[in-house]
Design a protein around this motif. Structure first.
Motif, PDB file in Angstrom:
ATOM      1  N   LEU A 240       0.925  -1.241  -0.021  1.00 38.18           N
ATOM      2  CA  LEU A 240      -0.062  -0.018   0.111  1.00 38.18           C
ATOM      3  C   LEU A 240       0.937   1.238  -0.002  1.00 38.18           C
ATOM      4  CD1 LEU A 240      -2.973   1.128   0.342  1.00 38.18           C
ATOM      5  CD2 LEU A 240      -2.772   0.904   2.643  1.00 38.18           C
ATOM      6  N   THR A 241       1.982   1.240   0.717  1.00 37.95           N
ATOM      7  CA  THR A 241       3.011   2.314   0.914  1.00 37.95           C
ATOM      8  C   THR A 241       3.438   2.725  -0.462  1.00 37.95           C
ATOM      9  OG1 THR A 241       4.507   0.959   1.945  1.00 37.95           O
ATOM     10  CG2 THR A 241       3.028   2.378   3.411  1.00 37.95           C
TER      11      THR A 241
ATOM     12  N   ALA B 233      -6.142   7.214   9.580  1.00 39.57           N
ATOM     13  CA  ALA B 233      -5.763   5.806   9.952  1.00 39.57           C
ATOM     14  C   ALA B 233      -5.369   5.715  11.590  1.00 39.57           C
ATOM     15  CB  ALA B 233      -4.101   5.880   9.360  1.00 39.57           C
TER      16      ALA B 233
ATOM     17  N   CYS C 181       2.383   0.806   8.149  1.00 34.60           N
ATOM     18  CA  CYS C 181       1.284   1.535   7.401  1.00 34.60           C
ATOM     19  C   CYS C 181       0.834   0.616   6.365  1.00 34.60           C
ATOM     20  CB  CYS C 181       1.901   2.801   6.826  1.00 34.60           C
ATOM     21  SG  CYS C 181       2.356   3.985   8.168  1.00 34.60           S
ATOM     22  N   VAL C 182       0.860  -0.718   6.577  1.00 28.85           N
ATOM     23  CA  VAL C 182       0.250  -1.360   5.642  1.00 28.85           C
ATOM     24  C   VAL C 182      -0.528  -2.543   6.235  1.00 28.85           C
ATOM     25  CG1 VAL C 182       1.947  -1.503   3.958  1.00 28.85           C
ATOM     26  CG2 VAL C 182       2.322  -3.153   5.687  1.00 28.85           C
ATOM     27  N   SER C 183      -1.504  -3.325   5.597  1.00 32.70           N
ATOM     28  CA  SER C 183      -2.191  -4.153   6.541  1.00 32.70           C
ATOM     29  C   SER C 183      -1.729  -5.615   7.088  1.00 32.70           C
ATOM     30  CB  SER C 183      -3.544  -4.749   5.634  1.00 32.70           C
ATOM     31  OG  SER C 183      -3.112  -5.424   4.679  1.00 32.70           O
TER      32      SER C 183
ATOM     33  N   GLN D 124      -1.187  -8.060   4.026  1.00 38.70           N
ATOM     34  CA  GLN D 124      -0.272  -7.798   3.304  1.00 38.70           C
ATOM     35  C   GLN D 124       1.062  -8.248   3.836  1.00 38.70           C
ATOM     36  OE1 GLN D 124      -0.159  -3.593   1.400  1.00 38.70           O
ATOM     37  NE2 GLN D 124      -0.789  -4.620  -0.274  1.00 38.70           N
TER      38      GLN D 124
ATOM     39  N   ARG E  40      -1.523  -0.711  12.971  1.00 39.26           N
ATOM     40  CA  ARG E  40      -1.660  -0.831  11.407  1.00 39.26           C
ATOM     41  C   ARG E  40      -2.258   0.707  11.053  1.00 39.26           C
ATOM     42  NH1 ARG E  40       1.217  -4.753   8.939  1.00 39.26           N
ATOM     43  NH2 ARG E  40       1.451  -6.596  10.378  1.00 39.26           N
TER      44      ARG E  40
ATOM     45  N   LEU F 142      -3.238   2.720   8.188  1.00 36.57           N
ATOM     46  CA  LEU F 142      -3.359   2.635   6.861  1.00 36.57           C
ATOM     47  C   LEU F 142      -3.853   3.793   6.097  1.00 36.57           C
ATOM     48  CD1 LEU F 142      -5.606  -0.676   6.672  1.00 36.57           C
ATOM     49  CD2 LEU F 142      -3.105  -0.278   6.676  1.00 36.57           C
ATOM     50  N   THR F 143      -2.559   4.689   5.917  1.00 39.97           N
ATOM     51  CA  THR F 143      -2.587   5.945   5.289  1.00 39.97           C
ATOM     52  C   THR F 143      -2.873   6.147   3.755  1.00 39.97           C
ATOM     53  OG1 THR F 143      -0.156   6.164   5.277  1.00 39.97           O
ATOM     54  CG2 THR F 143      -1.259   7.190   7.281  1.00 39.97           C
ATOM     55  N   GLY F 144      -2.582   4.847   3.043  1.00 40.56           N
ATOM     56  CA  GLY F 144      -2.793   4.856   1.749  1.00 40.56           C
ATOM     57  C   GLY F 144      -1.502   5.209   0.814  1.00 40.56           C
TER      58      GLY F 144
ATOM     59  N   ALA G 179       2.618   8.442   5.919  1.00 36.79           N
ATOM     60  CA  ALA G 179       3.177   7.390   6.655  1.00 36.79           C
ATOM     61  C   ALA G 179       3.790   7.835   7.745  1.00 36.79           C
ATOM     62  CB  ALA G 179       3.962   6.333   5.990  1.00 36.79           C
TER      63      ALA G 179
END
Length: 308
Positions: A18-19, A51, A177-179, A182, A192, A194-196, A208
């Motif tokens: 994701l990052t 997040a 900053c990923v699930s 993942q 976690r 999750l900032t995208g 992040a």
């Protein structure tokens, strides 16, 4: 350096993370005028707050578990490389002046050590044994707590440190900053964030990094609240080491105990510079030695000491 040098984990493709994914909102970032660029960043920087809301359960569990370790004589370590490691070092460095903690209670461990604070040494993050070695050098033990910080979740340095900590029976917290789907990380508790995808693809010092700093603010402050370093919303364990902090201490006494500055200064001196003890004396009329015994009996919690 040959590509084979990264075979321990640094060389595998991370484009699916994701990052690392490109952000469609910034596909023409270089063509935006400066005002458009600034407003796009402002819009995207709302994501770290979202997040954090999604990570509230993990933060809650981590605060309570870390506080319990510290009550039992353990220490808190942050471990990371690059931006993640620097943010851990920064948070650890702020604890002694803010909460009057000994420097060894909260420690930031950065791949590459002190020189990496000023000059990038990102290659060291690929050394899985490095995290373990740096923790061993600090005397890390099973009584301690470790927060492993890795924006993309894959950093071998952090994975190695977390695995070593778990083998000792230490408390382990993974911050990424990923699930977890993942990238699994060896830990007891997960945070976690999750900032995208970043506006500048893969530059995790942006959203992040912001989310990580915010999470660490909550984590360390929450732990110190649980340890009795805070009364109401004041830093009652602040160390009076300069004129600014003396002024803050006197304002705390004025606000919470209704004391004039001269009276507060006198009581602060009788309390050996301890704002917490001075407040207890002001609110109860106890003598300093009585107050010290009561604080000790209450585990350093001023509110509990006031109720005894």
């Amino acid at each position: 350096m040959s590509l084979s040098a990264f075979s321990s984990g640094g060389g595998s493709s991370r484009g699916h993370l994701l990052t690392e994914q490109p952000n469609p909102r910034s596909s023409e970032l270089d063509r935006l005028d400066t005002s458009q660029l600034v407003h796009l960043f402002i819009e995207e920087d709302r994501r770290p707050q979202e997040a954090l809301a999604g990570a509230a359960a993990g933060l809650t569990a981590a605060i309570d578990a870390i506080a319990e370790r510290l009550r039992q004589g353990g220490r808190l370590f942050y471990l990371g490389a690059g931006t993640s490691g620097r943010l851990g070092v920064l948070d650890a460095a702020e604890c002694p002046p803010t909460f009057c903690t000994p420097p060894e209670l909260v420690q930031g461990v950065l791949a590459g050590g002190a020189p990496a604070l000023l000059r990038s040494s990102e290659g060291l993050e690929d050394l899985a044994d490095g995290g373990r070695a740096d923790l061993e050098a600090r005397g890390f033990s099973g009584d301690d707590a470790l927060v492993g910080i890795a924006a993309g979740g894959t950093t071998p340095y952090v994975h190695g440190g977390l695995a070593y900590a778990r083998s000792l029976g230490a408390l382990t917290v993974a911050m990424a900053c990923v699930s977890a789907e993942q990238v699994p990380m060896p830990s007891d508790i997960e945070i976690r964030l999750l900032t995208g995808p970043e506006l500048l693809a893969g530059s995790t010092r942006l959203k992040a990094g912001t989310a990580t700093k915010m999470a660490l603010n909550i984590l360390s402050t929450g732990v110190m609240v649980r340890l009795g370093k805070v009364y109401a919303n004041r830093m009652v364990d602040v160390a009076v080491t300069n004129s600014k902090l003396e002024d803050r201490a006197l304002r705390i006494l004025a606000d919470l105990a209704g004391m004039e500055r001269e009276q507060g200064a006198e009581l602060l001196e009788r309390s050996g510079g301890s704002v917490k003890l001075a407040l207890l004396l002001a609110l109860t009329g106890l003598e300093p030695e009585q107050g010290r015994r009561r604080l000790e009996a209450s585990g350093g919690l001023l509110r509990r000491a006031l109720e005894l």
